[in-house]
Design an enzyme around this catalytic site. Sequence first.
Site, PDB file in Angstrom:
ATOM      1  CG  ASP A   1      -6.753  -3.341  -4.242  1.00 42.75           C
ATOM      2  OD1 ASP A   1      -5.783  -3.856  -3.663  1.00 42.75           O
ATOM      3  OD2 ASP A   1      -6.916  -3.394  -5.484  1.00 42.75           O
ATOM      4  CB  SER A   2      -5.333  -6.211   0.688  1.00 46.92           C
ATOM      5  OG  SER A   2      -4.787  -5.092   1.361  1.00 46.92           O
TER       6      SER A   2
ATOM      7  CE  LYS B   1      -0.629  -0.570  -4.150  1.00 42.89           C
ATOM      8  NZ  LYS B   1      -1.290  -1.532  -5.066  1.00 42.89           N
TER       9      LYS B   1
ATOM     10  CD  GLU C   1       1.099  -8.409  -4.822  1.00 41.70           C
ATOM     11  OE1 GLU C   1       0.686  -7.242  -4.976  1.00 41.70           O
ATOM     12  OE2 GLU C   1       0.430  -9.308  -4.264  1.00 41.70           O
TER      13      GLU C   1
END
Length: 285
Positions: free
Chosen positions: A54-55, A122, A192
């Site tokens: 979704d970046s 994800k 992350e």
Amino acid sequence: MTYHCRIILLMPITTHTIKEYKKQGRKIVALTAYDYSTAKALDKAGVDIILVGDSLAQVVLGHENTLSVTMDEMLHHAKAVVKGAENAMVVVDMPFLSYQVSKKEAVYNAGKCLQIGANAVKLEGASKNILKTIKKMVDIGVPVLGHIGFTPQSVNALGGHRVQGRTADSAKKLLEEAMALEEAGCFGIVLELVPAETAALITEGINIPTIGIGAGPDCDGQILVTDDLLGKFTDFKPSFVKRYAELGKETENAVKNFIFDVQNKKYPQIAESFFMSESEVQRLK
Ligand code: KIV
């Protein structure tokens, strides 16, 4: 070549392969892609997992954070990525609001990702509700990659891009979350922005692979945003990113050369033009 032969030769990466890699100690390599030609290049290079992250919101659409990208936009890009990926496993990031509002909607959206040819989805977080949603997805045959530590969709709640799990207590809490995600049926977990020690603790403590981004060297695999690695996205560079190319600068230079050539009549030349036959040229006169 028969269909059977192709299966043996190509060996597409599956959730099973990914879990085997952890057992063998073979590092898992993952990168993001949002279009056909990038997916094709990553696949040819031998990347194991291609994440339609979704970046996309920031890198492709120019938004400030990942919150604005929609399910339809993700599916639009994922369709192109699926076409470019022959061997790599394609994972689609479930965008903000596509899985938090209701379990029914979440499962439907995850199913959509598989219907367009992706192999897994994800989801960020490990709250009770998210765990229930993951279980339901796994239950109907949707492989799920978890994501804990800094979860970009919660950037507002987390007070910015902050490293998570810096204290022993918060590291242990992240380990508990990772265990709960494993229990819920995830085939792997993205970690992350966590200290290397926290990532090592989690990697040791669970049986499914960890894939780190800003999480040190001890994860079972690594993931980066491809545009960061290639130096294409230049708005900011996180400190954990290593650039392997400067495509942003190279693109600018190439375009400057094109502008020069066009303005100075150096492009197109004979080799780049089409011509009539001699007889047709005569008929023109
Ligand atoms: O959206 C994204 O790119 C991600 C990262 C893990 C790379 O979620």
